[in-house]
Write a protein that holds these residues in place. Structure first.
Motif, short mmCIF file in Angstrom:
data_model
loop_
_atom_site.label_atom_id
_atom_site.label_comp_id
_atom_site.label_asym_id
_atom_site.label_seq_id
_atom_site.Cartn_x
_atom_site.Cartn_y
_atom_site.Cartn_z
N GLN A 1 0.82 -1.20 0.00
CA GLN A 1 0.00 0.00 0.00
C GLN A 1 0.86 1.26 0.00
O GLN A 1 2.03 1.25 0.42
CB GLN A 1 -0.92 0.02 1.23
CG GLN A 1 -1.99 -1.05 1.22
CD GLN A 1 -3.13 -0.73 0.27
OE1 GLN A 1 -3.10 0.26 -0.45
NE2 GLN A 1 -4.14 -1.58 0.26
N GLU A 2 0.27 2.36 -0.42
CA GLU A 2 0.97 3.64 -0.51
C GLU A 2 1.42 4.13 0.86
O GLU A 2 2.43 4.84 0.97
CB GLU A 2 0.07 4.68 -1.17
CG GLU A 2 0.74 6.00 -1.46
CD GLU A 2 -0.15 6.96 -2.22
OE1 GLU A 2 0.21 8.15 -2.32
OE2 GLU A 2 -1.21 6.51 -2.70
N ASP A 3 0.69 3.78 1.93
CA ASP A 3 1.03 4.27 3.26
C ASP A 3 2.00 3.36 4.01
O ASP A 3 2.28 3.57 5.19
CB ASP A 3 -0.23 4.48 4.10
CG ASP A 3 -0.99 3.18 4.35
OD1 ASP A 3 -0.64 2.14 3.74
OD2 ASP A 3 -1.95 3.20 5.15
N CYS A 4 2.54 2.34 3.36
CA CYS A 4 3.50 1.44 4.00
C CYS A 4 4.80 2.20 4.27
O CYS A 4 5.38 2.81 3.37
CB CYS A 4 3.77 0.23 3.11
SG CYS A 4 4.94 -0.95 3.82
N ILE A 5 5.26 2.18 5.53
CA ILE A 5 6.46 2.92 5.89
C ILE A 5 7.63 1.98 6.16
O ILE A 5 7.45 0.80 6.45
CB ILE A 5 6.23 3.81 7.13
CG1 ILE A 5 5.86 2.96 8.35
CG2 ILE A 5 5.17 4.86 6.85
CD1 ILE A 5 5.81 3.75 9.65
N VAL A 6 8.84 2.54 6.06
CA VAL A 6 10.07 1.81 6.36
C VAL A 6 10.67 2.42 7.62
O VAL A 6 10.80 3.64 7.73
CB VAL A 6 11.07 1.91 5.19
CG1 VAL A 6 12.35 1.13 5.52
CG2 VAL A 6 10.44 1.38 3.91
N CYS A 7 11.00 1.56 8.59
CA CYS A 7 11.49 2.02 9.89
C CYS A 7 12.96 1.69 10.08
O CYS A 7 13.47 0.73 9.52
CB CYS A 7 10.68 1.36 11.01
SG CYS A 7 8.92 1.71 10.97
N ALA A 8 13.63 2.50 10.89
CA ALA A 8 15.04 2.25 11.21
C ALA A 8 15.20 0.87 11.83
O ALA A 8 14.33 0.40 12.58
CB ALA A 8 15.55 3.33 12.17
N GLY A 9 16.32 0.23 11.54
CA GLY A 9 16.53 -1.14 11.97
C GLY A 9 17.29 -1.27 13.26
O GLY A 9 17.28 -0.39 14.12
N THR A 10 18.01 -2.38 13.39
CA THR A 10 18.80 -2.66 14.59
C THR A 10 19.79 -3.77 14.24
O THR A 10 19.94 -4.13 13.08
CB THR A 10 17.90 -3.05 15.78
OG1 THR A 10 18.70 -3.21 16.95
CG2 THR A 10 17.15 -4.35 15.51
N THR A 11 20.48 -4.30 15.26
CA THR A 11 21.39 -5.42 15.04
C THR A 11 20.67 -6.73 15.28
O THR A 11 19.61 -6.76 15.92
CB THR A 11 22.61 -5.33 15.97
OG1 THR A 11 22.17 -5.43 17.33
CG2 THR A 11 23.34 -4.00 15.77
N ASP A 12 21.26 -7.83 14.82
CA ASP A 12 20.58 -9.12 14.94
C ASP A 12 20.38 -9.55 16.39
O ASP A 12 19.31 -10.04 16.76
CB ASP A 12 21.33 -10.20 14.15
CG ASP A 12 22.82 -10.27 14.48
OD1 ASP A 12 23.31 -9.44 15.27
OD2 ASP A 12 23.50 -11.15 13.92
N SER A 13 21.37 -9.33 17.25
CA SER A 13 21.24 -9.76 18.64
C SER A 13 20.20 -8.94 19.39
O SER A 13 19.43 -9.48 20.20
CB SER A 13 22.59 -9.67 19.35
OG SER A 13 23.11 -8.36 19.31
N ILE A 14 20.17 -7.64 19.15
CA ILE A 14 19.18 -6.79 19.80
C ILE A 14 17.77 -7.16 19.35
O ILE A 14 16.82 -7.18 20.14
CB ILE A 14 19.45 -5.30 19.51
CG1 ILE A 14 20.81 -4.88 20.08
CG2 ILE A 14 18.35 -4.42 20.06
CD1 ILE A 14 20.91 -4.97 21.59
N ALA A 15 17.62 -7.47 18.07
CA ALA A 15 16.31 -7.86 17.55
C ALA A 15 15.85 -9.18 18.15
O ALA A 15 14.66 -9.38 18.41
CB ALA A 15 16.35 -7.97 16.03
N ALA A 16 16.79 -10.09 18.38
CA ALA A 16 16.43 -11.41 18.89
C ALA A 16 16.05 -11.37 20.37
O ALA A 16 15.17 -12.12 20.81
CB ALA A 16 17.60 -12.37 18.68
N PHE A 17 16.69 -10.50 21.13
CA PHE A 17 16.48 -10.53 22.58
C PHE A 17 15.03 -10.27 23.01
O PHE A 17 14.51 -10.99 23.86
CB PHE A 17 17.42 -9.54 23.27
CG PHE A 17 17.34 -9.60 24.76
CD1 PHE A 17 17.96 -10.63 25.46
CD2 PHE A 17 16.62 -8.65 25.47
CE1 PHE A 17 17.87 -10.71 26.84
CE2 PHE A 17 16.53 -8.73 26.85
CZ PHE A 17 17.15 -9.76 27.54
#
Length: 314
Positions: free
Chosen positions: A277-293
């Motif tokens: 959709q047109e309103d789909c946004i992209v957000c800042a990411g992170t590192t793999d370990s921080i995302a997993a925790f």
């Protein structure tokens, strides 16, 4: 809130040869490639896990979904969740073996894996995606052209060490700082800076997740404070420290925002190609370990949290 809901990390190192290393940087504990891998070229990554998606119509009217992608050491995966954390679809891809002058072309491989994951998302779920984010391996570093976003040098992988740059970094950074390690992002930047002579004015440093997200939103020079830790960013003050800003190579440093912060809308050509959709946004990411925790069950002091390839204790 960052659009990441299911983040197992990858433990098997993708093999590549020492001939890929440049300058004075080295890589630790990497396996030599098999002969049958050296000249293998795969145009489309092989789907490694069957997609598990709800049947069309099982999602409530008006409900939105959130897409998180994890780029590990040997492959990438995605999970599509709702606000309750229910997984509506997931899948993973191996990185395709794409060679360039008998060396692994990681940039092409990551790019191919990213767009293959987008293709793997069930078509009927794509219009429901409200936001997208990506995590990558910590300290995997790219030096890119600040105008085009294309790499000026091959990537420095997360486990590569640049001992040639360590004395310089230690001479400016506080003792025992995170950057005082040969594998830190800052050491990789300094090592490149000391080697390269002609492209410094048009260069920009990005982390793996930053660059992959740029392919989706098109705004160069944005990172998050988790990825930026190993280049010297201070999240407590919300800025790069003065000892780092005073260095000539600080001109390459990206701007930094909080993980999960909206960067912008998905690029029009990607929305059109994949049906978002047109309103789909992209957000800042992170590192793999921080995302997993956050996806673990660790919620008390000193409880151990184990992931493939890393161990975090809180």
């Amino acid at each position: 809130m960052i659009a990441l809901g299911h983040h197992p990390t990858f433990s098997v190192l993708f093999p590549f040869s020492q001939s890929q290393l440049h300058g004075h940087c080295s890589s630790r504990k990497l396996l030599a490639p098999r002969k049958d891998q050296l000249y293998k070229s795969v145009s489309k990554p092989r789907l490694m896990m069957a997609l598990a998606s709800n049947e069309e119509g099982s999602i409530r009217i008006g409900e939105r979904l959130y897409l998180g992608m994890d780029f590990g050491t040997s492959g990438a995966r995605y999970a599509l969740i709702d606000k309750q954390g229910t997984i509506h679809s997931e899948g993973k891809r191996e990185y395709p073996v794409l060679m360039n002058d008998e060396k692994m072309d990681w940039v092409r491989s990551w790019r191919a894996a990213l767009f293959s994951l987008l293709e793997d998302i069930p078509i009927h779920l794509r219009p429901l995606v409200a936001s997208i984010s990506i995590d990558g391996t910590s300290a995997t570093t790219l030096i890119v052209d600040s105008n085009t976003g294309e790499p000026l040098w091959r990537p420095f992988l997360y486990n590569e060490s640049c001992p040639d740059a360590l004395p310089t970094v230690k001479s400016v950074a506080p003792a025992n700082h995170t950057v005082c390690s040969g594998s830190s992002t800052l050491c990789k930047l300094v090592s490149w800076w000391n080697i390269e002579g002609s492209n410094k004015k048009s260069a920009l440093l990005l982390h793996q997740a930053d660059w992959l997200l740029w392919l989706l939103h098109g705004k160069l020079g944005v990172s998050d404070y988790n990825n930026a830790l190993k280049v010297g960013y201070d999240p407590a003050s919300g800025s790069y420290p003065s000892w780092l800003r005073s260095q000539p190579y600080s001109q390459l440093l990206p701007s930094v925002i909080a993980p999960g912060t909206s960067i912008g809308n998905l690029k029009e050509e990607i929305r059109t190609q994949f049906g978002f959709q047109e309103d789909c946004i992209v957000c800042a990411g992170t590192t793999d370990s921080i995302a997993a925790f956050p996806c673990s069950t660790c919620n008390t002091t000193w409880k151990s949290c184990h992931f493939f390839g890393l161990n975090s204790c809180y």
